[in-house]
Design an enzyme around this catalytic site. Structure first.
Site, PDB file in Angstrom:
ATOM      1  N   SER A 363       0.844  -1.187   0.000  1.00 27.00           N
ATOM      2  CA  SER A 363       0.000   0.000   0.000  1.00 27.00           C
ATOM      3  C   SER A 363       0.884   1.244   0.000  1.00 27.00           C
ATOM      4  O   SER A 363       1.899   1.291  -0.681  1.00 27.00           O
ATOM      5  CB  SER A 363      -0.938  -0.033   1.205  1.00 27.00           C
ATOM      6  N   ILE A 364       0.524   2.252   0.782  1.00 29.96           N
ATOM      7  CA  ILE A 364       1.278   3.505   0.815  1.00 29.96           C
ATOM      8  C   ILE A 364       2.725   3.246   1.226  1.00 29.96           C
ATOM      9  O   ILE A 364       3.674   3.791   0.671  1.00 29.96           O
ATOM     10  CB  ILE A 364       0.628   4.506   1.792  1.00 29.96           C
ATOM     11  N   TYR A 365       2.873   2.374   2.219  1.00 32.63           N
ATOM     12  CA  TYR A 365       4.231   2.061   2.697  1.00 32.63           C
ATOM     13  C   TYR A 365       5.023   1.298   1.636  1.00 32.63           C
ATOM     14  O   TYR A 365       6.138   1.665   1.295  1.00 32.63           O
ATOM     15  CB  TYR A 365       4.132   1.256   3.994  1.00 32.63           C
ATOM     16  N   GLY A 366       4.426   0.216   1.116  1.00 33.45           N
ATOM     17  CA  GLY A 366       5.037  -0.517  -0.006  1.00 33.45           C
ATOM     18  C   GLY A 366       6.403  -1.078   0.290  1.00 33.45           C
ATOM     19  O   GLY A 366       7.318  -0.999  -0.517  1.00 33.45           O
ATOM     20  N   GLY A 367       6.579  -1.678   1.469  1.00 31.36           N
ATOM     21  CA  GLY A 367       7.911  -2.151   1.875  1.00 31.36           C
ATOM     22  C   GLY A 367       8.399  -3.376   1.134  1.00 31.36           C
ATOM     23  O   GLY A 367       9.589  -3.648   1.097  1.00 31.36           O
TER      24      GLY A 367
END
Length: 434
Positions: A363-367
């Site tokens: 998602s926003i983090y996309g790690g």
């Protein structure tokens, strides 16, 4: 006398019965000999990338810090492979002759099984990797009479950046177990194995990968005290139905929904099966809504866990993408609760895990992709033994959509550990162990 009255039939990953009327405790990781052997080999087996060590030394690419100019060593390690292997075996031996070294890819990869005495005489499983890494270092130094000024380069190729880093970063000697300092709590060692490792060890077979993950995740639950008293039956039922395809439930759900099904149709199939098997029965009605009751919430959880894996295989298999696993974990169980009025898998913890997992995986983090997560990770640890098997199945069915592919992160695991039956075909091995 059997500890539990429950009996199950164990089925293979292609829907064929392997063992009938198996007492539930016979699949326990504390009882089943195949599982005990799997756990023993997990602790004692160390992979050595001998060809990789030669290439790393030749270019000076040591650890993960890039090339160290001026520290190159051009050593014909593969030409002297037999002598080096003999030295490693001799040094790792305790009494003499009990170290096993399996060679793969023409000896470029070794899988060293250290003597049991090294683990028995140690407080942790570190003893396996430290002894093999040290023996490999000394064998190369001794074979080529490497000077005291260059021996550190050999050590860097085998141990990686350790002890400058807490773990053996960039090491070419590896274990499927992480170093104990990375285990964030009591009993997490067997749960600290990346999903991509399982995928490669089982040759991208979704059900075998899920079974292997479920086996070690369940063993981890036993180790951390999560299977004491009534919770032992709870964990064994969940393990049996989700991980070992008990009564062919996972296979039949996938078969019924695989062609045109969705997450929602798997919910329908599972509820119908639970009603048919009298795991749940109609309860009170609230307006138009039919609530369901169960006298055996632990068996209901086992069915829900099996349904979660089946829904993952149907959804992620249809799209050939691993990324949908987090939303599948969430919405299959959300729909299941709305359909029955009963708690979903792991009594809601799978849904909670899925929310954070969606954010951290893509998602926003996309790690990173799902394949790099494990049961020790702060995001995915909360589903007690039943989340990681679904992630493994999704990654096995993925067609290359991840940033971190199994082939990119875990190829060595497939080429070494994946050649051992207990790792490669756990469903059949555990059934045989019964």
């Amino acid at each position: 006398m059997a500890k539990y009255s429950d009996t199950i039939d164990l089925y293979s990953d292609d829907g064929k019965v392997l063992k009938s009327n198996v007492s539930l405790e016979k699949i326990s990781p504390l009882v089943n000999p195949a599982t005990l052997k799997l756990i023993d080999l997990t602790k004692r087996s160390i992979a050595v990338n001998l060809g990789g060590i030669e290439a790393a030394l030749k270019t000076g690419k040591l650890g993960k810090g890039g090339v160290i100019m001026g520290r190159e060593l051009d050593l014909p390690i593969m030409d002297n492979k037999d002598a080096i292997v003999a030295k490693i075996k001799e040094m790792v031996d305790v009494v003499g002759g009990e170290t096993v070294v399996n060679e793969y890819k023409g000896g470029q990869l070794l899988l060293v099984e250290v003597p049991k005495a090294r683990i028995d005489g140690a407080s942790t499983y570190d003893a396996a990797i430290t002894s093999v890494a040290a023996a490999t270092t000394y064998a190369i130094v001794d074979q080529f009479n490497v000077s005291m000024f260059d021996a550190s380069a050999v050590k860097a190729a085998t141990f990686g950046a350790y002890p400058h880093t807490m773990d053996m970063e960039g090491a070419l000697v590896s274990s499927i177990l992480s170093n104990p300092q990375n285990n964030e709590g009591l009993g997490y060692a067997l749960r600290n194995i990346g999903a991509n490792h399982y995928v490669m060890m089982t040759g991208r077979n979704a059900m075998q990968g899920a079974a292997l993950a479920s086996t070690l995740e369940t063993a981890g639950e036993f180790e951390m005290g999560g299977a004491i008293g009534p919770f032992e039956r709870h964990m064994l039922l969940q393990y049996a139905y989700q991980g070992l395809n008990a009564n062919n439930l996972v296979y039949e759900l996938v078969k019924e929904n695989g062609q045109t099904g969705t997450i929602g149709t798997v919910v329908q199939s599972l509820v119908a099966k639970a009603i048919e098997d009298k795991v749940i029965v109609p309860g009170k009605k609230g307006g138009y809504f039919q609530f369901y009751d169960t006298k055996d919430p632990m068996m209901w959880n086992a069915y829900a866990a099996a349904g979660t894996l089946a829904a993952t295989m149907v959804n992620c298999g249809a799209g050939r993408f691993a990324q949908a696993v987090s939303s599948t974990l969430l919405y299959f169980n959300d729909l299941l609760e709305h359909e029955t009025g009963l708690p979903a898998t792991d009594f809601g913890r799978v849904m909670g895990t899925a929310v954070g997992f969606s954010f951290f995986s893509h998602s926003i983090y996309g790690g990173g992709g799902p394949g790099i997560f494990n049961g020790n990770h702060v995001v995915t640890r909360h589903a007690n033994g039943c989340g990681i098997p679904c992630i493994v199945a999704a990654c096995a069915l993925d067609a290359g959509t991840q940033m971190f592919t199994p082939e990119g992160t875990s190829a060595v695991m497939g080429q070494t550990y994946g050649q051992i039956p207990e790792f490669n075909k756990p469903i059949q091995q555990i059934a045989n162990g019964v």
